[in-house]
Design an enzyme around this catalytic site. Sequence first.
Site, short mmCIF file in Angstrom:
data_model
loop_
_atom_site.label_atom_id
_atom_site.label_comp_id
_atom_site.label_asym_id
_atom_site.label_seq_id
_atom_site.Cartn_x
_atom_site.Cartn_y
_atom_site.Cartn_z
N ARG A 58 0.83 -1.21 0.00
CA ARG A 58 0.00 0.00 0.00
C ARG A 58 0.87 1.26 0.00
O ARG A 58 0.43 2.32 -0.44
CB ARG A 58 -0.94 -0.03 1.21
CG ARG A 58 -1.84 1.19 1.34
CD ARG A 58 -3.04 0.91 2.24
NE ARG A 58 -2.68 0.36 3.52
CZ ARG A 58 -2.29 1.06 4.58
NH1 ARG A 58 -2.20 2.38 4.50
NH2 ARG A 58 -1.99 0.47 5.73
N TYR A 111 -14.98 15.85 -17.39
CA TYR A 111 -15.37 14.44 -17.43
C TYR A 111 -16.50 14.20 -16.42
O TYR A 111 -16.48 14.74 -15.31
CB TYR A 111 -14.16 13.57 -17.12
CG TYR A 111 -14.49 12.15 -16.76
CD1 TYR A 111 -15.22 11.33 -17.64
CD2 TYR A 111 -14.09 11.61 -15.54
CE1 TYR A 111 -15.53 10.03 -17.29
CE2 TYR A 111 -14.40 10.31 -15.19
CZ TYR A 111 -15.12 9.52 -16.07
OH TYR A 111 -15.43 8.23 -15.73
N ASP A 183 -5.97 17.60 -15.52
CA ASP A 183 -6.15 16.24 -16.04
C ASP A 183 -5.61 16.23 -17.46
O ASP A 183 -6.16 16.85 -18.36
CB ASP A 183 -7.63 15.87 -16.00
CG ASP A 183 -7.88 14.42 -16.40
OD1 ASP A 183 -7.07 13.86 -17.15
OD2 ASP A 183 -8.92 13.86 -15.98
N LYS A 208 -6.05 4.79 -20.02
CA LYS A 208 -6.26 5.26 -21.38
C LYS A 208 -4.97 5.19 -22.20
O LYS A 208 -4.45 4.11 -22.43
CB LYS A 208 -6.83 6.69 -21.33
CG LYS A 208 -7.98 6.89 -20.33
CD LYS A 208 -9.17 5.97 -20.60
CE LYS A 208 -10.42 6.37 -19.84
NZ LYS A 208 -10.37 6.28 -18.38
#
Length: 391
Positions: A58, A111, A183, A208
């Site tokens: 983590r 988005y 972004d 993406k």
Amino acid sequence: MSSELRPETRTVHVPHVTVEGSRPIAVPIYQTSGFVFDDPALMAESMGRPDKSFFYGRYSNPTVRSLEEAVSGLEGGAGAIATGSGMGAINTVLLGLLKPGDHMVAQNSLYGGTAAMLNELVARFGMEVSYVPENDPAALRAAVRPQTRLLYMETISNPMTLVADLPAMCATARELGILSVVDNTFASPLLCRPIEHGADIVVHSSTKYLSGHTDVVGGIAVFADEELYQRVWRFNIELGASPDPFAAWLTLRGMQTLALRMERHCANARILATRLAEHPAVAAVHWPGLASHPSYELAGKLLSGCGGVFSFDLTGGREAGERFMSSVRLALLAPSLGGVETLILHPATTSHRSLNAEELRRSGIGEGTVRIAVGIEHPEDLWADLQRALA
């Protein structure tokens, strides 16, 4: 020692091979949840900083850190935090930097998942969000309050492909003492590097273009400042939005062909956008590489390519959009973007379905708007498929 142990113990404590005199060509997958220490003090120290020894999955992992360093290097950052999804990266940044009562400014066209999260921040934590055009520093200046903490933008907006005036907006944000978050998913670091234009933080859905093969989900946040990176990293280890090492490895493998893929994505998009703009069934095409697009001049100055995703409005509205999408054969009716395959969707009912009518209007999304994420297939095959569907 192993020869003295019983079989039940030896099956648990298997030997570890140390590579000496050579090194692997590909980054290895460190598929382990934690790491063993010989020094208790080093073990304790590794929990406090992201650049110390590896402690627990983590916190970090060698495969994950290779991805973080690769993307940070591409973006020109001081450090990066990989996450389990693009929204994981966005939420790591927003939740790591904002607190109840804070105010932020965001661009109008976002988005749908990001817009929905901003609405959640307002509803759950009493935060406030003001929306401004992506290229209007005066509007940003007017929107800022004493409680304003950050400005949120997209290099190329989803799905209307508006290009943010990063140099002007980031400079204004810095002058006003607020952070700028960008972004950069639609552009990738190959087409634009927001930190070079003044951004403090860059986020990607690495699902993406970075991974590029529609086989992994991931996200990453890159920080221009070391202190800010350390601050958000400490929050992220408690948030737990960590990626799996195999997902990080798949992204690293995909990134090796990013430059080749982006060149083809952009070239194919130019062919299709230009032809669709001349088709009688199409009312408008939204791609910044077209002279008719409001961001055309800015895109020419800011981007080294206009990307492989664009949207277009059909003259027949929603009915025409649904008929078109049910008629394509080569293009796939599916979510996401940035893979080698061409994908289409109807934003109003999918990626932006959480937006109300006013929010859709503010984003420029109509009932007949279709988003196409152009793949790397032969452009003539793609055009033949779109022509059939339009007919």
